[in-house]
Design a protein around this motif. Structure first.
Motif, mmCIF file in Angstrom:
data_model
loop_
_atom_site.group_PDB
_atom_site.id
_atom_site.type_symbol
_atom_site.label_atom_id
_atom_site.label_comp_id
_atom_site.label_asym_id
_atom_site.label_seq_id
_atom_site.Cartn_x
_atom_site.Cartn_y
_atom_site.Cartn_z
ATOM 1 N N ALA A 267 -65.069 13.178 -81.070
ATOM 2 C CA ALA A 267 -65.573 11.803 -80.993
ATOM 3 C C ALA A 267 -64.803 10.984 -79.961
ATOM 4 O O ALA A 267 -65.388 10.240 -79.172
ATOM 5 N N LEU A 268 -63.497 11.172 -79.964
ATOM 6 C CA LEU A 268 -62.622 10.391 -79.082
ATOM 7 C C LEU A 268 -62.973 10.590 -77.606
ATOM 8 O O LEU A 268 -62.847 9.676 -76.789
ATOM 9 N N ARG A 269 -63.435 11.779 -77.279
ATOM 10 C CA ARG A 269 -63.760 12.076 -75.878
ATOM 11 C C ARG A 269 -64.951 11.269 -75.381
ATOM 12 O O ARG A 269 -65.231 11.238 -74.191
ATOM 13 N N ARG A 270 -65.664 10.622 -76.309
ATOM 14 C CA ARG A 270 -66.822 9.808 -75.923
ATOM 15 C C ARG A 270 -66.417 8.366 -75.618
ATOM 16 O O ARG A 270 -67.205 7.617 -75.056
ATOM 17 N N ALA A 271 -65.228 7.971 -76.057
ATOM 18 C CA ALA A 271 -64.886 6.545 -76.083
ATOM 19 C C ALA A 271 -64.922 5.896 -74.699
ATOM 20 O O ALA A 271 -65.418 4.775 -74.556
ATOM 21 N N ASP A 272 -64.422 6.579 -73.677
ATOM 22 C CA ASP A 272 -64.374 5.932 -72.354
ATOM 23 C C ASP A 272 -65.779 5.632 -71.849
ATOM 24 O O ASP A 272 -66.025 4.594 -71.236
ATOM 25 N N GLU A 273 -66.722 6.534 -72.140
ATOM 26 C CA GLU A 273 -68.087 6.290 -71.668
ATOM 27 C C GLU A 273 -68.733 5.119 -72.405
ATOM 28 O O GLU A 273 -69.591 4.432 -71.849
ATOM 29 N N ILE B 209 -54.377 14.070 -74.506
ATOM 30 C CA ILE B 209 -55.159 13.973 -73.262
ATOM 31 C C ILE B 209 -56.327 13.001 -73.457
ATOM 32 O O ILE B 209 -56.594 12.152 -72.603
ATOM 33 N N ALA B 210 -57.014 13.118 -74.600
ATOM 34 C CA ALA B 210 -58.169 12.245 -74.861
ATOM 35 C C ALA B 210 -57.731 10.782 -74.931
ATOM 36 O O ALA B 210 -58.407 9.894 -74.389
ATOM 37 N N CYS B 211 -56.586 10.522 -75.563
ATOM 38 C CA CYS B 211 -56.067 9.143 -75.622
ATOM 39 C C CYS B 211 -55.720 8.660 -74.228
ATOM 40 O O CYS B 211 -56.024 7.525 -73.845
ATOM 41 N N GLY B 212 -55.061 9.526 -73.460
ATOM 42 C CA GLY B 212 -54.699 9.172 -72.090
ATOM 43 C C GLY B 212 -55.925 8.821 -71.265
ATOM 44 O O GLY B 212 -55.907 7.882 -70.468
ATOM 45 N N LYS B 213 -57.001 9.561 -71.487
ATOM 46 C CA LYS B 213 -58.231 9.324 -70.722
ATOM 47 C C LYS B 213 -58.785 7.926 -71.021
ATOM 48 O O LYS B 213 -59.229 7.223 -70.112
ATOM 49 N N ILE B 214 -58.736 7.520 -72.290
ATOM 50 C CA ILE B 214 -59.234 6.186 -72.646
ATOM 51 C C ILE B 214 -58.366 5.119 -71.978
ATOM 52 O O ILE B 214 -58.869 4.191 -71.348
ATOM 53 N N GLN C 73 -56.525 5.390 -69.357
ATOM 54 C CA GLN C 73 -56.722 5.396 -67.904
ATOM 55 C C GLN C 73 -58.029 4.706 -67.534
ATOM 56 O O GLN C 73 -58.083 3.955 -66.564
ATOM 57 N N PHE C 74 -59.064 4.937 -68.338
ATOM 58 C CA PHE C 74 -60.334 4.294 -68.019
ATOM 59 C C PHE C 74 -60.218 2.773 -68.110
ATOM 60 O O PHE C 74 -60.724 2.046 -67.249
ATOM 61 N N ILE C 75 -59.529 2.298 -69.132
ATOM 62 C CA ILE C 75 -59.352 0.848 -69.277
ATOM 63 C C ILE C 75 -58.604 0.296 -68.070
ATOM 64 O O ILE C 75 -58.939 -0.766 -67.538
ATOM 65 N N GLU C 76 -57.599 1.048 -67.596
ATOM 66 C CA GLU C 76 -56.874 0.630 -66.394
ATOM 67 C C GLU C 76 -57.803 0.561 -65.180
ATOM 68 O O GLU C 76 -57.580 -0.247 -64.284
ATOM 69 N N THR C 77 -58.793 1.457 -65.147
ATOM 70 C CA THR C 77 -59.691 1.454 -63.991
ATOM 71 C C THR C 77 -60.548 0.197 -63.975
ATOM 72 O O THR C 77 -60.813 -0.337 -62.902
#
Lengths: 355, 482
Positions: free
Chosen positions: B276-282, B372-377, B379-383
């Protein structure tokens, strides 16, 4: 980008080093026709026995010898990974880096090399500072500027260059990050954590960095082929730096814990002492002072205290877009390989001792 | 009357109590529905909305008037479909054609259904489904087409699962089946809503070019429901956790509920949470494409609740024993934070991401992947909201450090620029000084009494004397002269 384009004859400087020998191996794996020459200060380590690779001892700051080597070899592509040992003083490091790189650039330009890929670094300037989702607009090394300035210069308009900026390389044969963490494990230091561990960090598996170098080299050759036409601005690779990571920033101590776990550690989070960065910095300073008197360096230094609570991760969209870069080895798999390699090495050492 | 336990809870959690009060007192709906203009059947529809949906009815009723009725009806139609699918008392032979034909039923005037079992909570909706149909045929044809299309796709998907004997016997098998199931029951809702938003010009049309974004919106919500309801579903004899996941941690699914297997159960739910977490950035990416505040609120509130619920479930052994839920206070806080702007929603996501990360433990086989999944979220917020830009104080040009020669040159230029400013300043002040002198000189020629001014200033008379005061002073001087 087309990564299947044959690279022809590739000169890899520092090809016996950690990254360099991974590049040599990957080149052989990808392109059965490739011819590789390795130029290194000493070529006794990390040798590949394949007959397509030849090894040359040499000092890249020596212009006349380097030039004559270029004249004999006449490579199509130069992948310049050689860099002096990181323990040297920054001044010497800079000088060797800059002078050596300039010699190589000149030798390459004068002997008709088409593509020059330089291994830069993602973290030279910002020592001790946070880097949050940094991209290529953040400034970097001197030697890199020299390399990029040599791209399509007036005197050699067909000489193409680019730079790869990897961040936190680790993998089989690495002498810095993973071995240090394994040492910490053996010393029973896995019960300590400096800082709150909310700091994201980019660690990059060496195979991905090697992969990026090959992508860059083929991209430059493709660009060379299309001359006099030039690629569109947003597709240009020549004259550009590229940040390369695994694209998987993780919290610093999570990386360490995964390594320790892989090495056999069983420490649980509730057994970990969380120490504040400032306090550890102060302790590091005191230890450094005491050890300085004894002529040694302590295990905990101010730099390490700071380093383990720093945020440092990057945005690699540019490499994805222009090089078609995508990590080929996932972080977890990379860690597994790196740790298993060290365990195997330790075993070998143990057997040798037993004999 | 509030329960005693609730009172005690909020006495300890004053912050949450504050959120409830703030939400009740200060929240102004972006739009309010106007009941006086509504037909009798429409009012009945809103009644059913309140009955069938606890979490959605409030946000739907605050929607932009353009979409208020279409989305309310869309919700009721899907709820109707769901009520047929859910009901195990309906025989497959009857159920399957109903599901597949449901899109046509929507235009059958006066259609009602009372085949549901007596225990089915929402059976009354289908018994009076004719009011939904009456209202449905009144809405704009473009909206109607979108809703019909999604109803058709969802009905077919549900029918496929319902007629799949293996699924009925053993539950979801592969992760891909799980994703497909979530696609039918939630991903399609995302698609339909996105089309409605774009049709009403309340969202960026580019969202339609990135269908994986609305798919992730639906997937995250459905994943969270499935993760949280594991115990309740299990007690009802249903299992949505795919075998591909749970079989890594236990030989049979029921083992995970047994005492002694807590660790395995936690690792199993970790993997589900990871998916589920891998969906959060999208999902955050999707929210960035919404233009209308009411639509933003409508989409953002469930997402914030979802990430908070993931945090609540993560490494929480209670979720295998009972149904865990966010407290009302926490839910109000989330609603307050989700009804303003994207940055606040990102803060909510980051907060819960970090909380998940801090609970993450290396003994979990999913440890580094969750990191990694947390890091991705993050990083996306930083973008979208960068907290750092390249340091402008460094000597940089086009992202490159200057060489020592260039740096020396730049320094020299800076030095020259400094002197330029000094010269300019000197010239300006020089001219001013000269003009002042010149004016004083002219004044002197015209007979100005500087000696009088000087003496007056010395004796402390700084203010300009009035005409009456000035005369005696002057007389005094003139006397002396004479």
């Amino acid at each position: 980008m087309d990564s299947d384009i044959p690279l022809g004859h590739v000169l890899v400087t520092g090809g016996c080093g950690f990254l360099g020998h991974h590049i040599v191996n990957l080149l052989l794996e990808r392109d059965p026709e490739v011819r590789i020459s390795v130029l290194d200060l000493r070529t006794t380590h990390n040798r590949n026995l394949n007959s397509q690779v030849s090894y040359y001892d040499g000092d890249i700051t020596d212009y006349s010898k380097t030039k004559s080597l270029f004249e004999t070899l006449r490579p199509d592509v130069v992948i310049h990974t050689a860099s002096p040992h990181f323990n040297l003083s920054p001044d010497i490091l800079l000088k060797v880096n800059l002078d050596g790189t300039k010699v190589l650039l000149q030798g390459a330009q004068e002997t008709g090399v088409k593509a020059f890929v330089y291994t830069s670094s993602a973290s030279i300037i910002h020592d001790g500072k946070n880097l949050i989702n940094a991209d290529e607009r953040w400034p970097l090394a001197y030697a890199e500027s020299a390399v990029l300035a040599a791209n399509r210069s007036d005197a050699y308009p067909n000489f193409l260059t680019c730079a790869i900026r990897p961040a936190g390389i680790f993998g089989e044969g690495d002498v810095q990050s993973v071995p240090k963490m394994i040492t910490a494990y053996h010393k029973g230091q896995t019960k300590f954590q400096i800082g709150d561990n909310n700091n994201l960090f980019d660690f990059t598996y060496v195979g991905n960095v090697a992969h990026a170098h090959l992508l860059a080299a083929s991209a430059l050759l493709v660009t060379a082929k299309m001359a006099p036409q030039r690629p569109l601005d947003h597709e240009t690779v020549d004259g550009e730096p590229f940040l390369i990571t695994n694209g998987q920033p993780v919290y610093f101590w999570d990386f360490a814990r995964t390594i320790w776990r892989e090495a056999g550690d069983k420490t649980l989070p509730n057994q970990v002492w969380v120490l504040s960065t400032d306090m550890m910095w102060a302790i590091g300073a005191v230890l450094e002072g005491i050890f300085w008197v004894m002529g040694k360096t302590p295990n905990l230094t101010r730099q390490q205290a700071k380093y383990s609570s720093i945020t440092r991760y990057y945005n690699i969209d540019k490499a994805k877009r222009r090089l078609g870069y995508k990590p080929i080895v996932d972080l977890q798999e990379g860690i597994r390989r790196a740790v298993q390699y060290i365990i195997q090495e330790e075993k070998k050492q143990g057997e040798k001792k037993a004999q | 009357m509030p329960k005693v336990t609730d009172v005690l809870y909020y006495l300890v959690h004053v912050q949450e109590l504050r959120s409830i009060i703030q939400w009740k007192v200060w929240h102004n709906p972006v739009h309010e529905r106007d009941e006086s203009t509504e037909s009798k059947t429409l009012r009945r529809c809103f009644y059913f909305l309140d009955q069938t949906s606890r979490s959605f009815s409030a946000v739907i009723k605050e929607l932009n008037p353009e979409l208020l009725v279409p989305i309310c009806l869309f919700y009721l139609i899907l709820r109707g479909l769901d009520t047929i699918e859910d009901d195990m008392t309906i025989k497959l032979g009857e159920k399957e054609p109903l599901l597949r034909e449901f899109d046509n039923i929507l235009e059958k005037d006066g259609w009602t259904y009372n085949g549901n079992g007596p225990d089915e909570t929402d059976r009354q909706l289908l018994v009076e489904f004719d009011c939904v149909i009456t209202e449905f045929v009144k809405i704009k044809p473009a909206y109607r087409a979108i809703i019909k299309d999604i109803t058709k796709k969802m009905g077919d998907g549900m029918a496929d699962f319902a007629s799949n004997a293996e699924y009925n016997a053993n539950g979801v098998n592969k992760i891909s089946d799980y994703e497909l199931y979530c696609h039918y029951v939630a991903g399609l809702v995302g698609e339909g809503l996105t089309k409605l938003f774009v049709e009403a010009q309340l969202a960026n049309p580019a969202l339609l070019q990135r269908p994986h974004l609305h798919e992730s919106m639906g997937q995250l919500l459905q994943n969270v429901n499935i993760i949280r309801d594991v115990k309740e579903d299990f007690d009802d004899g249903r299992r949505f956790y795919p075998k591909e996941v749970w079989s890594k941690y236990a030989d049979s699914f029921e083992d995970l509920f047994k005492p002694g297997n807590e660790e395995a159960a936690l690792n199993c739910s970790s993997e589900m949470i990871l998916i589920a977490l891998r969906r959060a950035d999208e999902c955050l990416f999707y929210l960035a494409g919404l233009r209308d505040q009411s639509v933003f609120n409508f989409c953002a509130i469930p997402q914030s609740m979802a990430i908070a619920t993931l945090d609540l479930c993560f490494r929480n052994p209670d979720m295998w024993k009972r149904n865990v839920k966010l407290t009302k206070g926490h839910a109000c806080q989330l609603m307050l934070d989700s009804t303003q702007n994207l940055q606040l929603v990102c803060d909510v996501f980051r907060k819960h991401t970090r909380s998940i990360h801090q609970k993450n433990t290396p003994k979990d086989p999913n440890f580094i992947q969750i990191s990694i999944a947390c890091g991705k979220i993050e990083q996306f917020i930083e973008t979208i909201f960068p907290s750092q830009r390249p340091d402008p104080t460094l000597s940089v040009k086009d992202g490159r450090v200057l060489s020592p020669e260039e740096e020396a040159k730049a320094k020299k230029e800076a030095q020259e620029a400094k002197w330029d400013i000094i010269y300019m300043g000197a010239a300006v002040f020089g001219i001013l000084f000269f003009i002042s002198l010149f004016m004083i000189f002219i004044a002197y020629l015209a007979g100005a009494r500087f000696d009088v001014i000087y003496n007056q200033l010395r004796s402390g008379n700084l203010a300009r004397p009035s005409a009456g005061e000035a005369q005696p002073i002057l007389n005094n001087y003139e006397h002396q002269e004479l």
